[in-house]
Design a protein around this motif. Structure first.
Motif, short mmCIF file in Angstrom:
data_model
loop_
_atom_site.label_atom_id
_atom_site.label_comp_id
_atom_site.label_asym_id
_atom_site.label_seq_id
_atom_site.Cartn_x
_atom_site.Cartn_y
_atom_site.Cartn_z
N CYS A 1 0.81 -1.23 0.00
CA CYS A 1 0.00 0.00 0.00
C CYS A 1 0.84 1.28 0.00
O CYS A 1 0.30 2.36 -0.20
N GLY A 2 2.14 1.16 0.24
CA GLY A 2 3.00 2.33 0.23
C GLY A 2 3.13 3.07 1.56
O GLY A 2 3.83 4.07 1.65
N ARG A 3 2.49 2.57 2.59
CA ARG A 3 2.52 3.23 3.90
C ARG A 3 3.94 3.20 4.48
O ARG A 3 4.66 2.21 4.35
N GLN A 4 4.33 4.29 5.11
CA GLN A 4 5.66 4.38 5.70
C GLN A 4 5.64 4.57 7.21
O GLN A 4 6.70 4.68 7.82
N ASP A 5 4.48 4.61 7.80
CA ASP A 5 4.41 4.79 9.24
C ASP A 5 3.71 3.59 9.86
O ASP A 5 3.22 2.72 9.16
N GLY A 6 3.68 3.55 11.15
CA GLY A 6 3.03 2.45 11.84
C GLY A 6 3.95 1.24 11.94
O GLY A 6 5.16 1.34 11.76
N THR A 7 3.37 0.11 12.19
CA THR A 7 4.14 -1.11 12.37
C THR A 7 4.43 -1.74 11.02
O THR A 7 3.52 -2.12 10.29
N LEU A 8 5.71 -1.85 10.69
CA LEU A 8 6.14 -2.49 9.45
C LEU A 8 6.85 -3.79 9.80
O LEU A 8 7.65 -3.84 10.73
N ALA A 9 6.55 -4.84 9.05
CA ALA A 9 7.11 -6.15 9.33
C ALA A 9 7.71 -6.76 8.08
O ALA A 9 7.30 -6.45 6.96
N CYS A 10 8.67 -7.61 8.30
CA CYS A 10 9.22 -8.43 7.23
C CYS A 10 8.27 -9.62 7.08
O CYS A 10 8.08 -10.40 8.00
N SER A 11 7.65 -9.72 5.92
CA SER A 11 6.67 -10.77 5.67
C SER A 11 7.23 -11.74 4.63
O SER A 11 7.79 -11.31 3.62
N HIS A 12 7.07 -13.02 4.89
CA HIS A 12 7.57 -14.05 3.97
C HIS A 12 6.47 -14.48 3.01
O HIS A 12 5.31 -14.61 3.39
N ILE A 13 6.85 -14.74 1.78
CA ILE A 13 5.92 -15.26 0.78
C ILE A 13 5.69 -16.74 1.08
O ILE A 13 4.56 -17.18 1.23
N TYR A 14 6.77 -17.49 1.17
CA TYR A 14 6.70 -18.87 1.66
C TYR A 14 7.13 -18.82 3.11
O TYR A 14 8.08 -18.11 3.46
N GLY A 15 6.47 -19.55 3.96
CA GLY A 15 6.71 -19.49 5.40
C GLY A 15 8.16 -19.71 5.80
O GLY A 15 8.99 -20.13 5.00
N ARG A 16 8.45 -19.45 7.05
CA ARG A 16 9.82 -19.51 7.56
C ARG A 16 10.33 -20.93 7.82
O ARG A 16 11.46 -21.11 8.24
N ARG A 17 9.54 -21.93 7.54
CA ARG A 17 9.99 -23.31 7.80
C ARG A 17 11.06 -23.78 6.82
O ARG A 17 11.88 -24.61 7.16
N GLY A 18 11.05 -23.27 5.60
CA GLY A 18 12.00 -23.72 4.59
C GLY A 18 13.36 -23.09 4.74
O GLY A 18 13.51 -21.86 4.67
N ALA A 19 14.39 -23.90 4.94
CA ALA A 19 15.74 -23.38 5.16
C ALA A 19 16.26 -22.60 3.96
O ALA A 19 16.96 -21.61 4.11
#
Length: 140
Positions: free
Chosen positions: A27-45
């Motif tokens: 959405c282009g937002r630069q304020d508030g809580t920003l997180a690193c989001s994975h496309i494929y979950g964090r289980r895959g090494a």
């Protein structure tokens, strides 16, 4: 079961947010809580700490990502492009074993990358930056 957040995850997350100029990629937002989001979950090494598998999202878009998988897939296909999405899909569905040394190397790599990216920002750069892939993940 919740996956443990490691020091590797924290430094990688900082690098992704810096790469994306602390801007939600949906959405282009630069304020508030920003997180690193994975496309494929964090289980895959092989994809957990790969820059192609992560993007910065605000809280609202991160929630939208998980609640609307069809919409999220369409968005990520445009965000990454078909070729990169296919490459990521192959990485996510292949077996990757990381050694203890690989994990050390990944952490040290992202520590250096964060310093490099922050230096580029201090020089006045805006917008997305290139985040280099650790050598042990680049061979995929």
């Amino acid at each position: 079961m919740k996956i443990k957040v490691t020091k590797h995850d924290r430094i990688f997350s900082q690098c992704i947010r810096e790469r994306d100029d602390h801007t939600c990629q949906w959405c282009g937002r630069q304020d508030g809580t920003l997180a690193c989001s994975h496309i494929y979950g964090r289980r895959g090494a092989g994809t957990r700490h790969h820059p192609l598998n992560a993007k910065t999202l605000c809280y609202s878009c991160h929630r939208r990502w998980h609640e609307n998988p069809v919409e999220a897939f369409k968005w990520v296909e445009g965000y990454l492009g078909t070729a990169n999405l296919d490459r990521l899909r192959r990485m996510a569905h292949s077996t990757c074993k990381l050694t203890k040394q690989d994990k050390v190397d990944i952490y040290e790599h992202y520590k250096r990358e964060l310093v490099r990216l922050e230096g580029i920002r201090k020089g006045g750069a805006t917008g997305p930056l290139v985040l280099e892939v650790p050598e042990c993940l680049a061979i995929q």
